[in-house]
Design an enzyme around this catalytic site. Structure first.
Site, PDB file in Angstrom:
ATOM      1  N   GLY A 298     -19.310  -4.983  31.832  1.00 10.73           N
ATOM      2  CA  GLY A 298     -20.728  -5.265  32.054  1.00 10.73           C
ATOM      3  C   GLY A 298     -21.371  -4.206  32.924  1.00 10.73           C
ATOM      4  O   GLY A 298     -22.549  -3.871  32.757  1.00 10.73           O
ATOM      5  N   ALA A 299     -20.578  -3.671  33.845  1.00 10.66           N
ATOM      6  CA  ALA A 299     -21.137  -2.674  34.748  1.00 10.66           C
ATOM      7  C   ALA A 299     -21.544  -1.414  33.979  1.00 10.66           C
ATOM      8  O   ALA A 299     -22.526  -0.754  34.320  1.00 10.66           O
ATOM      9  CB  ALA A 299     -20.136  -2.345  35.841  1.00 10.66           C
TER      10      ALA A 299
ATOM     11  N   GLY B 148     -42.307 -16.999  62.416  1.00 11.67           N
ATOM     12  CA  GLY B 148     -42.894 -18.048  61.580  1.00 11.67           C
ATOM     13  C   GLY B 148     -43.276 -17.499  60.218  1.00 11.67           C
ATOM     14  O   GLY B 148     -42.717 -16.500  59.747  1.00 11.67           O
ATOM     15  N   GLY B 149     -44.270 -18.125  59.626  1.00 12.71           N
ATOM     16  CA  GLY B 149     -44.718 -17.704  58.291  1.00 12.71           C
ATOM     17  C   GLY B 149     -45.220 -16.271  58.282  1.00 12.71           C
ATOM     18  O   GLY B 149     -45.304 -15.640  57.228  1.00 12.71           O
TER      19      GLY B 149
HETATM   20  C1  HXC Z   1     -52.143 -17.593  70.784  1.00 17.00           C
HETATM   21  C2  HXC Z   1     -50.502 -16.381  71.772  1.00 17.00           C
HETATM   22  C3  HXC Z   1     -49.634 -16.608  70.677  1.00 17.00           C
HETATM   23  C4  HXC Z   1     -50.131 -17.393  69.603  1.00 17.00           C
HETATM   24  C5  HXC Z   1     -48.600 -15.404  72.105  1.00 17.00           C
HETATM   25  N1  HXC Z   1     -49.816 -15.643  72.625  1.00 17.00           N
HETATM   26  N2  HXC Z   1     -48.468 -16.011  70.912  1.00 17.00           N
HETATM   27  N3  HXC Z   1     -51.741 -16.863  71.811  1.00 17.00           N
HETATM   28  N4  HXC Z   1     -51.392 -17.855  69.717  1.00 17.00           N
HETATM   29  N5  HXC Z   1     -49.394 -17.632  68.534  1.00 17.00           N
HETATM   30  C6  HXC Z   1     -50.334 -15.167  73.890  1.00 17.00           C
HETATM   31  C7  HXC Z   1     -49.660 -15.823  75.075  1.00 17.00           C
HETATM   32  O1  HXC Z   1     -50.309 -17.029  75.374  1.00 17.00           O
HETATM   33  C8  HXC Z   1     -49.910 -14.781  76.155  1.00 17.00           C
HETATM   34  O2  HXC Z   1     -51.242 -14.884  76.587  1.00 17.00           O
HETATM   35  C9  HXC Z   1     -49.789 -13.471  75.402  1.00 17.00           C
HETATM   36  O3  HXC Z   1     -50.001 -13.807  74.036  1.00 17.00           O
HETATM   37  C10 HXC Z   1     -48.425 -12.843  75.510  1.00 17.00           C
HETATM   38  O4  HXC Z   1     -47.445 -13.825  75.220  1.00 17.00           O
HETATM   39  P1  HXC Z   1     -46.162 -14.061  76.144  1.00 17.00           P
HETATM   40  O5  HXC Z   1     -45.575 -15.341  75.747  1.00 17.00           O
HETATM   41  O6  HXC Z   1     -46.541 -13.889  77.579  1.00 17.00           O
HETATM   42  O7  HXC Z   1     -45.267 -12.844  75.722  1.00 17.00           O
HETATM   43  P2  HXC Z   1     -43.704 -12.768  75.554  1.00 17.00           P
HETATM   44  O8  HXC Z   1     -43.032 -13.387  76.739  1.00 17.00           O
HETATM   45  O9  HXC Z   1     -43.390 -11.350  75.227  1.00 17.00           O
HETATM   46  O10 HXC Z   1     -43.357 -13.688  74.303  1.00 17.00           O
HETATM   47  C11 HXC Z   1     -43.793 -13.324  73.003  1.00 17.00           C
HETATM   48  C12 HXC Z   1     -43.559 -14.490  71.999  1.00 17.00           C
HETATM   49  C13 HXC Z   1     -44.203 -15.769  72.561  1.00 17.00           C
HETATM   50  C14 HXC Z   1     -42.079 -14.700  71.819  1.00 17.00           C
HETATM   51  C15 HXC Z   1     -44.172 -14.058  70.677  1.00 17.00           C
HETATM   52  O11 HXC Z   1     -45.542 -15.487  72.976  1.00 17.00           O
HETATM   53  C16 HXC Z   1     -44.236 -16.856  71.552  1.00 17.00           C
HETATM   54  O12 HXC Z   1     -43.244 -17.519  71.341  1.00 17.00           O
HETATM   55  N6  HXC Z   1     -45.413 -17.075  70.962  1.00 17.00           N
HETATM   56  C17 HXC Z   1     -45.577 -18.106  69.957  1.00 17.00           C
HETATM   57  C18 HXC Z   1     -44.918 -17.647  68.680  1.00 17.00           C
HETATM   58  C19 HXC Z   1     -45.163 -18.624  67.577  1.00 17.00           C
HETATM   59  O13 HXC Z   1     -44.483 -19.663  67.498  1.00 17.00           O
HETATM   60  N7  HXC Z   1     -46.185 -18.357  66.785  1.00 17.00           N
HETATM   61  C20 HXC Z   1     -46.600 -19.213  65.719  1.00 17.00           C
HETATM   62  C21 HXC Z   1     -45.659 -18.871  64.561  1.00 17.00           C
HETATM   63  S1  HXC Z   1     -46.024 -19.804  63.189  1.00 17.00           S
HETATM   64  P3  HXC Z   1     -51.710 -14.481  78.063  1.00 17.00           P
HETATM   65  O14 HXC Z   1     -53.138 -14.910  78.124  1.00 17.00           O
HETATM   66  O15 HXC Z   1     -50.807 -15.200  78.991  1.00 17.00           O
HETATM   67  O16 HXC Z   1     -51.527 -13.020  78.120  1.00 17.00           O
HETATM   68  C22 HXC Z   1     -47.018 -18.838  62.358  1.00 17.00           C
HETATM   69  C23 HXC Z   1     -47.510 -19.466  61.130  1.00 17.00           C
HETATM   70  C24 HXC Z   1     -47.943 -18.409  60.171  1.00 17.00           C
HETATM   71  O17 HXC Z   1     -47.296 -17.762  62.689  1.00 17.00           O
HETATM   72  C25 HXC Z   1     -48.127 -19.087  58.875  1.00 17.00           C
HETATM   73  C26 HXC Z   1     -48.321 -18.113  57.799  1.00 17.00           C
HETATM   74  C27 HXC Z   1     -48.098 -18.757  56.478  1.00 17.00           C
END
Ligand code: HXC
Length: 518
Positions: free
Chosen positions: A408-409, A173-174
């Protein structure tokens, strides 16, 4: 203090809770994936016993945390502090995937921001070890604002302290914009990935199937997108590579890069250099052989090795001092400049310029890559970046024309009038508006069309063009080349030239900032 009293005991109890909070099961999961924990990474990164942690006991703002169980989340999923790498101060933070997936809530973000501000005030590099599920979903907008603070701090520190991101797990994501805004990105193969939208979204929106690795794995970012400057097979080697990299650069923009005792056995007069560049301009060679026979032995450290390979960039040392090298690579696409290589070169030059690293350019380039794809994708705009970066750079700049230097290079690759301090050429150099074949075809179109034996006439004219125009002596006579040098003496010449440029000072007119063609 009474060490058997309740206050001291309470203090010790908290330390124990911190030590014991990490879930064994989650650590095992991390190890099973081939990943280290955040603390293990910091142990590898920093000199033994040098780590000083801050904010170890902060707790998350996350709604729904059970009362009395905050110790499960001490630190809020990120370990931050300062330490030393080979005796030099660095600030660092390592996201801890075993705590809420290293996700970024507001406390986590504030902790990073605190470290960023310290690093800027102290003039020390900041190293981010990233392993995070991104914005903490439960904290909603607060975590997004946390990212904004972090991005803002990176941009404020840009060009003042080196900022390095090491991706050791997800960056989605971001959240990818934090590494993208930093100076260099390291990735570990197969266990790290970066993308703005993941495979699920790709499937949903475009109905395309793609794996994490194919979409945003280390190899993809090192070869195709150019986002990753360095990739290594495992985390240990990634950290070793990072430490080596740091040995070339200063801690901030008012220091010079560290010098090392010259261990090199590269001879100042080196006859091997006479045999690398073929006289035949159509024959390829590896410019890295030229580089390695000039710089301190074993000191060339390539950057973005797998990306836009027609241009080679990297650090090296000359007499123990860091220099930044930009070299056309005749082995790949004849060393042509295209969109990707222009951007790669420009970004590298700007880093070197910001951090007082003198530039050395090796030139052998037939020109910019022609074609509809390049033109329509903006070679004009992107090529201009390289031009801008060279001209803007106020560090010492030396160019050596090895062979082709056309059109140019010629201008772009740090030519004299663009601001080159010393411009040297080897006798094999061909400097002109265009290559002999192209020039003859335009200038003698009529004569060639009417000739009895056009191939013979063309060969004669090409020979004449080379003798009269496309050689380094004409450029030397007019002062566009300071000196035609004996290839075998290149190292000696460069050592003297860079020494003469040590105190180079350029007065830069005051302005808010220039407007590089982005
Ligand atoms: C809260 C999160 C989390 C999140 C993971 N966890 N991502 N908790 N917020 N964003 C937690 C899970 O619930 C889990 O908790 C533990 O972390 C491990 O995650 P798993 O899914 O079991 O691990 P894995 O199978 O290795 O998968 C990893 C992953 C997946 C691919 C990163 O967790 C995932 O898709 N997470 C969401 C990613 C995402 O979309 N993030 C937001 C992006 S947007 P428990 O308690 O079960 O251990 C963003 C915006 C930023 O970031 C903007 C900036 C401008």
């Amino acid at each position: 203090m009474d060490i058997d009293g309740k206050y001291y005991k309470a203090y010790k109890k908290r330390l124990k809770m911190l030590e014991q909070q990490q879930s064994k099961e989650k650590v095992k999961k991390q190890h099973d994936k081939g990943k280290l924990t955040a603390r293990e990474r910091l142990d590898l990164l920093l000199d033994e016993g040098s780590f000083e942690e801050v904010d170890a006991f902060v707790v998350p703002d996350t709604l729904g945390i059970e009362f009395g169980k905050v110790e499960k989340y001490f630190g809020d999923g990120v370990i931050a502090g300062h330490g030393k790498i080979n005796g030099r101060l660095v600030f660092t933070y390592a996201q801890d995937f075993t705590i809420m997936g290293g996700s970024l809530g507001i406390v986590h973000a504030n902790k990073i921001a605190k470290i960023q501000e310290m690093a800027l005030k102290m003039g020390a590099p900041i190293i981010a070890l990233i392993d995070s599920g991104g914005a903490r979903i439960q904290e909603g907008i607060a975590s997004l604002s946390g990212y904004a603070t972090i991005f803002n701090n990176i941009i404020r520190s840009s060009g003042i302290i080196p900022q390095i991101a090491v991706i050791m797990g997800p960056a989605a994501g971001g959240a990818v914009y934090s590494p993208a805004l930093m100076d260099f990105v390291f990735m570990t193969s197969y266990t790290s990935y970066m993308f703005v939208t993941g495979p699920n979204v790709v499937k949903e929106v475009l109905n395309e199937d793609v794996s994490f690795e194919e979409l945003g794995g280390a190899e993809v970012h090192a070869k195709k997108s150019g986002v990753a400057h360095f990739i290594y097979d495992d985390e240990e080697n990634t950290i070793l590579g990072l430490k080596k990299f740091l040995s070339y650069i200063p801690s901030n923009n008012v220091e010079n890069p560290p010098t090392v005792e010259e261990t090199g056995k590269t001879p100042d007069i080196n006859n091997k250099l006479l045999d690398i560049v073929p006289d035949d301009p159509n024959k390829a060679y590896d410019v890295k052989e030229v580089i390695n026979n000039i710089v301190d032995k074993g000191s060339f450290f390539e950057i973005s090795e797998l990306y836009a390979q027609s241009l080679v960039t990297g650090f090296a040392r000359l007499d123990g001092r860091t220099i930044g090298i930009i070299a056309n690579q005749p082995k790949v696409l004849a060393g042509v400049l295209d969109i990707n290589s222009s951007v790669k070169g420009a970004r590298f030059i700007r880093f070197c310029d910001a951090f007082n690293i003198p530039l050395l350019t090796f030139e052998d380039v037939p020109g910019f890559l022609p074609g509809i794809d390049q033109e329509h994708s903006g070679i004009i705009r992107h090529g201009a970046k390289l031009l801008y970066a060279y001209s803007e750079a106020s560090v010492p700049k030396i160019t050596i024309i090895l062979r082709k230097s056309y059109g140019g290079a010629y201008i772009v690759m740090n030519s004299k009038n663009l601001g080159g301090d010393f411009n040297f050429a080897w006798p094999t150099a061909e400097i002109a508006v265009m290559g002999p074949e192209g020039a003859v075809a335009i200038l003698y179109r009529k004569e060639l069309a009417e000739a009895e034996d056009p191939d013979k006439l063309k060969a004669e004219l090409v020979k004449k063009y080379r003798e009269r125009i496309a050689n380094p002596f004409v450029a030397n006579e007019k002062g566009f080349i300071d000196e035609v040098i004996d290839p075998s003496q290149t190292r000696k010449k460069l050592k003297t030239a860079f020494k003469a440029l040590t105190n180079k000072w350029v007065e830069i007119p005051s302005r808010k900032h220039g407007n590089i063609p982005l």
